[in-house]
Write a protein that holds these residues in place. Structure first.
Motif: not given
Length: 499
Positions: A391-397
């Motif tokens: 969930p903390l990964n900022p690269l949503r795509a």
């Protein structure tokens, strides 16, 4: 986290049996040590030796497991002797601990046996620090370790031997590379550097419990490969420790070393460690932390201040691991993900071929080991992709695409399990359409794994009727493989051909 712990699939109740046998084996080892007149420290050392013998040994055959178990004392006892002799020589002791750390990780290049022996060597040195072992204690501790490993082996290979031939565990040693390009070599350097940082800072935090920081660094590296996996593992270790300390304040501190409640809670913790290990590192660390608190309670040194110190040392160890994987010979997440996805897809094809042969009546054809291998490889894929789906990964795509890949691979696994179930039916018979569908699965896997120059995936056939379960499962498998093409061939790095 809680939902996955209790709803994760457990084919053949393997995790349940694994955990129940661990409680039986470790409990028996503790009783044998007590009957032999071992002191409390000796019994603790024996119990931990039995735990490691049951937890870390994972060779592909029962005979291989027995050989590795027999070799554990041959590695552990000399390390225990070195740790005790160097007890009063801090500099030499610390350098030896770092050497054991590096060698233990490097040993993974020799597969499951090297991994098991490396873990046992490291933990033997760690336990010597935990118990403040001196040369005069060696004979009793040697006896405790030998008795406990023998007792655990008697339970595992005699009283409760449920294993048959298993696929070799998926380890970093299986990944390609030589020299510094080899993952295990890079990890050995990283672990030594991270442990060096943890050792120095751990000493600054506490002169007595500094080894907790080194232990935290070590266990963050166990069963991880890339920097992303290691960072996520470090986060989960700290989270599990925080939760375990909170639970310990409610449970272990009030128990205050009372023998019977402590023994019952320790057995529950052992069960939790083994049952959760394959599905939730956070839950496993919660159980490990609570077990350590109960042991310190039995030794009469458990206090809230000690729990706060454990949290601080764990954070130092996790930070050391994070700095090492980021700064020292980093292994990229997508490069490792690529390798595991390739192996998983090839296992899908191998399962399909073996199942088709079984249905066709080929003597000796058995898809069960192939299915077990696929489950192991999917576990490695999930671990490798975990940094991308966090969930903390900022690269949503990229996070969405990674989750899509996992969902489709899980769909492949479901179809494979369905095929294997049909193959186990003695009335199942061969169908020419089955052979054609298996060939299409092979072509689909080939198209996904041979690189960007590969041709398009084969067109999917018409959906078969409900009365044709084999073809229905194969159709679902083809569909999932076709759907995998888009996320895996995306220009952004994630999996295949984007190292």
């Amino acid at each position: 986290m809680l939902k996955r712990m209790f709803t994760a699939p457990d084919p053949g109740r393997t995790r349940l049996r694994f955990a129940a046998r661990a409680v039986a084996g470790i409990g028996a080892a503790v009783l044998v040590c007590g009957a032999a007149g071992q002191s409390l420290p000796g019994t603790v050392a024996g119990g931990l030796a039995a735990l490691l013998a049951l937890f870390t040994v994972a060779d592909a055959t029962v005979r291989g497991q027995a050989v590795t178990t027999a070799l554990l004392p041959a590695v552990g006892l000399p390390v225990l002797a070195a740790a005790s002799v160097l007890h009063d020589h801090p500099v030499a002791r610390d350098l030896a601990f770092l050497a054991v750390t590096g060698a233990g990780v490097y040993a993974r290049r020799w597969g499951p046996r090297g991994h098991s022996l490396g873990v046992f060597a490291f933990m033997t040195f760690f336990v010597a620090q935990f118990l403040h072992t001196t040369p005069g204690q060696l004979p009793a501790l040697y006896a405790a370790v030998l008795l406990s490993v023998a007792t655990a082996a008697a339970v595992r290979f005699g009283l409760w031997c449920y294993e048959r031939r298993l696929p070799a565990p998926a380890t970093p040693a299986a990944l390609p590379g030589t020299g510094l390009a080899r993952v295990t070599t890079r990890q050995a350097v990283q672990a030594t550097a991270g442990a060096g940082f943890a050792l120095v800072v751990g000493h600054l935090v506490s002169g007595d419990r500094w080894y907790w920081a080194v232990g935290a660094t070590w266990w963050v590296f166990v069963n991880t490969t890339s920097r992303g996996e290691t960072l996520v593992r470090g986060f989960r270790r700290v989270l599990g420790t925080v939760l375990g300390i909170g639970l310990g304040l409610l449970v272990a501190v009030p128990v205050d070393g009372a023998p019977l409640p402590s023994a019952a809670l320790a057995a529950a913790c052992v069960f939790g460690i083994f049952y959760s290990a394959a599905v939730s590192y956070t839950w496993m660390m919660l159980c490990v932390t609570l077990l350590a608190e109960l042991l310190y309670g039995l030794l009469g040194v458990l206090t809230p201040a000690l729990l706060a110190l454990r949290l601080a040392e764990t954070a130092v160890g996790a930070l050391g691991a994070a700095l090492a994987v980021l700064l020292v010979l980093p292994v990229t997440t997508h490069a490792v993900t690529d390798a595991w996805i390739r192996r998983a897809l090839r296992a899908v094809h191998a399962c399909t071929v073996e199942t088709a042969a079984r249905i066709a009546g080929t003597e000796g054809a058995d898809p069960a080991p192939r299915v077990a291998e696929l489950e192991q490889l999917l576990g490695r894929v999930r671990l490798s992709v975990a940094p991308l789906t966090h969930p903390l990964n900022p690269l949503r795509a990229r996070r969405r695409r990674a989750r899509r890949v996992l969902a489709l691979l899980d769909d492949c696994a479901r179809q494979i399990h369905g095929l294997a179930a049909v193959a186990a039916d003695p009335v199942a018979s061969h169908d020419a359409r089955l052979t054609a569908a298996c060939r299409r699965v092979e072509a689909a896997v080939e198209a996904l794994t041979t690189g960007p120059g590969a041709g398009p995936l084969p067109e999917r056939p018409e959906r078969p009727g409900a009365r044709e379960p084999v073809l229905a499962h194969l159709h679902g498998l083809e569909h999932a493989l076709a759907e995998l093409a888009a996320p895996l061939r995306h220009p952004a790095p994630l999996g295949l051909d984007r190292a």
